[in-house]
Structure formats: C-alpha cells, structure tokens
Design a protein around this motif. Sequence first.
Motif, PDB file in Angstrom:
ATOM      1  N   PRO A  41       0.804  -1.240   0.000  1.00 26.63           N
ATOM      2  CA  PRO A  41       0.000   0.000   0.000  1.00 26.63           C
ATOM      3  C   PRO A  41       0.831   1.283   0.000  1.00 26.63           C
ATOM      4  CG  PRO A  41      -0.668  -1.497   1.783  1.00 26.63           C
ATOM      5  CD  PRO A  41       0.659  -1.961   1.281  1.00 26.63           C
ATOM      6  N   THR A  42       2.148   1.185   0.161  1.00 27.08           N
ATOM      7  CA  THR A  42       2.948   2.401   0.318  1.00 27.08           C
ATOM      8  C   THR A  42       2.976   3.222  -0.967  1.00 27.08           C
ATOM      9  OG1 THR A  42       5.030   1.317  -0.311  1.00 27.08           O
ATOM     10  CG2 THR A  42       4.432   1.300   2.037  1.00 27.08           C
ATOM     11  N   GLN A  43       3.155   4.502  -0.781  1.00 23.72           N
ATOM     12  CA  GLN A  43       3.247   5.408  -1.922  1.00 23.72           C
ATOM     13  C   GLN A  43       4.416   5.023  -2.828  1.00 23.72           C
ATOM     14  OE1 GLN A  43       4.602   9.750  -1.597  1.00 23.72           O
ATOM     15  NE2 GLN A  43       2.371   9.945  -1.720  1.00 23.72           N
ATOM     16  N   THR A  44       5.526   4.613  -2.235  1.00 25.99           N
ATOM     17  CA  THR A  44       6.701   4.240  -3.027  1.00 25.99           C
ATOM     18  C   THR A  44       6.391   3.096  -3.967  1.00 25.99           C
ATOM     19  OG1 THR A  44       8.245   4.979  -1.324  1.00 25.99           O
ATOM     20  CG2 THR A  44       9.056   3.337  -2.883  1.00 25.99           C
ATOM     21  N   VAL A  45       5.775   2.045  -3.465  1.00 27.66           N
ATOM     22  CA  VAL A  45       5.470   0.879  -4.302  1.00 27.66           C
ATOM     23  C   VAL A  45       4.370   1.186  -5.304  1.00 27.66           C
ATOM     24  CG1 VAL A  45       4.476  -1.447  -4.253  1.00 27.66           C
ATOM     25  CG2 VAL A  45       6.340  -0.838  -2.695  1.00 27.66           C
ATOM     26  N   GLN A  46       3.359   1.913  -4.879  1.00 25.84           N
ATOM     27  CA  GLN A  46       2.276   2.252  -5.804  1.00 25.84           C
ATOM     28  C   GLN A  46       2.791   3.059  -6.997  1.00 25.84           C
ATOM     29  OE1 GLN A  46      -1.112   1.308  -5.763  1.00 25.84           O
ATOM     30  NE2 GLN A  46      -0.227  -0.146  -4.302  1.00 25.84           N
ATOM     31  N   GLN A  47       3.746   3.944  -6.734  1.00 26.82           N
ATOM     32  CA  GLN A  47       4.298   4.757  -7.825  1.00 26.82           C
ATOM     33  C   GLN A  47       5.259   3.959  -8.686  1.00 26.82           C
ATOM     34  OE1 GLN A  47       5.932   8.243  -5.881  1.00 26.82           O
ATOM     35  NE2 GLN A  47       3.938   9.211  -5.668  1.00 26.82           N
ATOM     36  N   SER A  54      -1.044   7.727  -5.986  1.00 23.81           N
ATOM     37  CA  SER A  54      -1.562   7.606  -4.629  1.00 23.81           C
ATOM     38  C   SER A  54      -0.697   6.638  -3.826  1.00 23.81           C
ATOM     39  CB  SER A  54      -3.004   7.108  -4.671  1.00 23.81           C
ATOM     40  OG  SER A  54      -3.073   5.856  -5.332  1.00 23.81           O
ATOM     41  N   GLY A  55      -1.163   6.305  -2.634  1.00 26.86           N
ATOM     42  CA  GLY A  55      -0.451   5.378  -1.771  1.00 26.86           C
ATOM     43  C   GLY A  55      -0.263   5.964  -0.395  1.00 26.86           C
ATOM     44  N   GLU A  56       0.005   5.099   0.572  1.00 32.10           N
ATOM     45  CA  GLU A  56       0.112   5.525   1.962  1.00 32.10           C
ATOM     46  C   GLU A  56       1.502   6.068   2.271  1.00 32.10           C
ATOM     47  OE1 GLU A  56      -0.985   2.291   4.478  1.00 32.10           O
ATOM     48  OE2 GLU A  56      -2.978   2.054   3.581  1.00 32.10           O
ATOM     49  N   THR A  57       1.546   7.089   3.090  1.00 34.03           N
ATOM     50  CA  THR A  57       2.804   7.611   3.598  1.00 34.03           C
ATOM     51  C   THR A  57       2.942   7.188   5.069  1.00 34.03           C
ATOM     52  OG1 THR A  57       1.769   9.714   4.183  1.00 34.03           O
ATOM     53  CG2 THR A  57       2.788   9.554   2.009  1.00 34.03           C
ATOM     54  N   GLY A  58       4.051   7.530   5.689  1.00 33.79           N
ATOM     55  CA  GLY A  58       4.262   7.156   7.083  1.00 33.79           C
ATOM     56  C   GLY A  58       5.469   6.253   7.232  1.00 33.79           C
ATOM     57  N   ILE A  59       5.525   5.514   8.339  1.00 29.26           N
ATOM     58  CA  ILE A  59       6.696   4.704   8.672  1.00 29.26           C
ATOM     59  C   ILE A  59       6.992   3.668   7.596  1.00 29.26           C
ATOM     60  CG2 ILE A  59       7.592   2.980  10.295  1.00 29.26           C
ATOM     61  CD1 ILE A  59       6.066   4.463  12.512  1.00 29.26           C
ATOM     62  N   ASP A  60       5.975   2.931   7.166  1.00 32.92           N
ATOM     63  CA  ASP A  60       6.208   1.891   6.161  1.00 32.92           C
ATOM     64  C   ASP A  60       6.742   2.486   4.863  1.00 32.92           C
ATOM     65  OD1 ASP A  60       5.321  -0.094   7.901  1.00 32.92           O
ATOM     66  OD2 ASP A  60       3.249   0.007   7.176  1.00 32.92           O
ATOM     67  N   ASP A  61       6.175   3.589   4.443  1.00 35.12           N
ATOM     68  CA  ASP A  61       6.631   4.212   3.201  1.00 35.12           C
ATOM     69  C   ASP A  61       8.040   4.782   3.355  1.00 35.12           C
ATOM     70  OD1 ASP A  61       6.084   5.111   0.439  1.00 35.12           O
ATOM     71  OD2 ASP A  61       6.293   7.106   1.327  1.00 35.12           O
ATOM     72  N   ASP A  62       8.365   5.282   4.528  1.00 40.16           N
ATOM     73  CA  ASP A  62       9.721   5.789   4.753  1.00 40.16           C
ATOM     74  C   ASP A  62      10.752   4.676   4.539  1.00 40.16           C
ATOM     75  OD1 ASP A  62       8.686   8.267   5.379  1.00 40.16           O
ATOM     76  OD2 ASP A  62       8.851   8.004   7.553  1.00 40.16           O
ATOM     77  N   PHE A  63      10.453   3.491   5.056  1.00 37.44           N
ATOM     78  CA  PHE A  63      11.391   2.376   4.883  1.00 37.44           C
ATOM     79  C   PHE A  63      11.396   1.875   3.437  1.00 37.44           C
ATOM     80  CE2 PHE A  63      11.419   2.113   9.516  1.00 37.44           C
ATOM     81  CZ  PHE A  63      12.749   1.785   9.758  1.00 37.44           C
ATOM     82  N   ALA A  64      10.242   1.857   2.796  1.00 30.41           N
ATOM     83  CA  ALA A  64      10.209   1.444   1.387  1.00 30.41           C
ATOM     84  C   ALA A  64      11.013   2.401   0.523  1.00 30.41           C
ATOM     85  CB  ALA A  64       8.761   1.374   0.906  1.00 30.41           C
ATOM     86  N   ALA A  65      10.873   3.698   0.781  1.00 32.92           N
ATOM     87  CA  ALA A  65      11.553   4.711  -0.032  1.00 32.92           C
ATOM     88  C   ALA A  65      13.062   4.671   0.151  1.00 32.92           C
ATOM     89  CB  ALA A  65      11.010   6.097   0.300  1.00 32.92           C
ATOM     90  N   ARG A  66      13.515   4.445   1.384  1.00 29.40           N
ATOM     91  CA  ARG A  66      14.957   4.447   1.624  1.00 29.40           C
ATOM     92  C   ARG A  66      15.653   3.322   0.858  1.00 29.40           C
ATOM     93  NH1 ARG A  66      17.473   2.449   7.146  1.00 29.40           N
ATOM     94  NH2 ARG A  66      18.245   0.626   6.046  1.00 29.40           N
ATOM     95  N   GLY A  67      14.901   2.263   0.556  1.00 26.42           N
ATOM     96  CA  GLY A  67      15.481   1.136  -0.158  1.00 26.42           C
ATOM     97  C   GLY A  67      15.876   1.440  -1.586  1.00 26.42           C
ATOM     98  N   PHE A  68      15.412   2.542  -2.131  1.00 27.29           N
ATOM     99  CA  PHE A  68      15.758   2.910  -3.507  1.00 27.29           C
ATOM    100  C   PHE A  68      16.740   4.077  -3.564  1.00 27.29           C
ATOM    101  CE2 PHE A  68      11.776   0.635  -3.937  1.00 27.29           C
ATOM    102  CZ  PHE A  68      12.007  -0.161  -5.052  1.00 27.29           C
TER     103      PHE A  68
END
Length: 215
Positions: A41-47, A54-68
């Motif tokens: 559901p994270t914004q990073t993966v949705q994009q 769209s997509g969710e922001t917050g802790i999960d998205d922060d960790f997803a984004a840092r991976g790239f």
Amino acid sequence: MSRVRVESFTLSLDGFGAGPDQDLQNPLGVGGGALHGWLMPTQTVQQKLFGQPSGETGIDDDFAARGFRNVGAWILGRNMFGPVRGPWPDESWRGWWGEKPVYQVPVFVLTHHARAPLVMEGGTTFYFVTEGPEVALARAREAAQGQDVRVGGGVQVIQQYLRLRLIDEMHIAISPVLLGRGERLFEGLDLPALGYACTQHQTSARATHIVLSKQ
C-alpha cells in the motif's frame, strides 16, 4: 566504497522469508504474498510498480523509499528472477516485472547456468553471473559507480553474503503473519558472531522494522 544493503526484506513471525513451492502463481511461495501487506500500500510501491500517484505515507513508506535511495546496482538470486530451474530451455522468461522492471539500474543474477545479458526498458539490464557471490558483488560495485549495491534476495543469497560478512546494513520488516513452512532467513546463522547488531527498530500498524548493521 559503496555499501552493500538489504532493504525491505520481510519475514513472517515464525522467521520465514518465503513460503514453499514457488511457481508462476506464487512468486514468493505458497502464502508468501501475505508477507508484504505492509509494503504494497505504500506510496513508493504504488508509484514505482503501478505508476499510481496515490499510496500511503508514514513509517512503512519511509522504509520502502529508503530502499531505492543511492542504489546503483542490485544482486538477485536465480529464484528471485523467476521460477525456471536448471539450464535455461530458451530465453523466453524475462522476469516477473514486465518489460519495464522497477530496478532501472544493472541487476546481477546469481545462477549456475549462463545466459546472455537481458536488456529491458527503463535502464534495467539483467546480467547472469555464474562465478559466485563475490564476483557478482565486484561486478555490481563497478556498475554502481560509487553508489550502493542492494541485495534483493532470496533467502539463500542473503545468507551467502551474511556468512561472508559482505552485507553492511540490512532492513528487515517483520510482518504479523505465520507461514508454517518455507525458507528461514537466519537458519544456521550466528549474527553476533558474524559481527551484526540491531541498530534501529520502529513499529508501524502493519510491521516491525529492524535495521541490522555490521559492527
């Protein structure tokens, strides 16, 4: 020198990083898709995967984004590239991700069976490395041109790099699901003896995020 990182690798509560019996319908093994309830559901993966704004922001998205961030090359195991086993019957299998994979940098696939490089859209080229994990890392570092190398998995590939103490930092997400069977990431590994320690932990509504660093 560039760092070697594992990012967004998810474990079940009972320690499995993939379910059993991988096939076309179950890329992460039977039940393995449930591991990524925090990630999808994270914004990073949705994009990146679906081209959705769209997509969710917050802790999960922060960790997803840092991976790239600052990733110049990836390393994958053969099973992460696809379900084909043994010698390549042909070159028809081109990965799970369509013609424009999410990586957009060189990707080095560990395998026992040679295959010509596979050039995809968006900057991704898959290189198939038969000489082992250390050669794959040397080639990935060169391709990354000073940026970091991300080891994407699967379980056996991460284990190899951990035993060689070549992973500098590893983000693990623990998902509140039970798989019962599959591949255990830390089976047979003594992480403290290998020099790893937990340096960060944070909890969201869907996962507990752990960062392990080489000391």
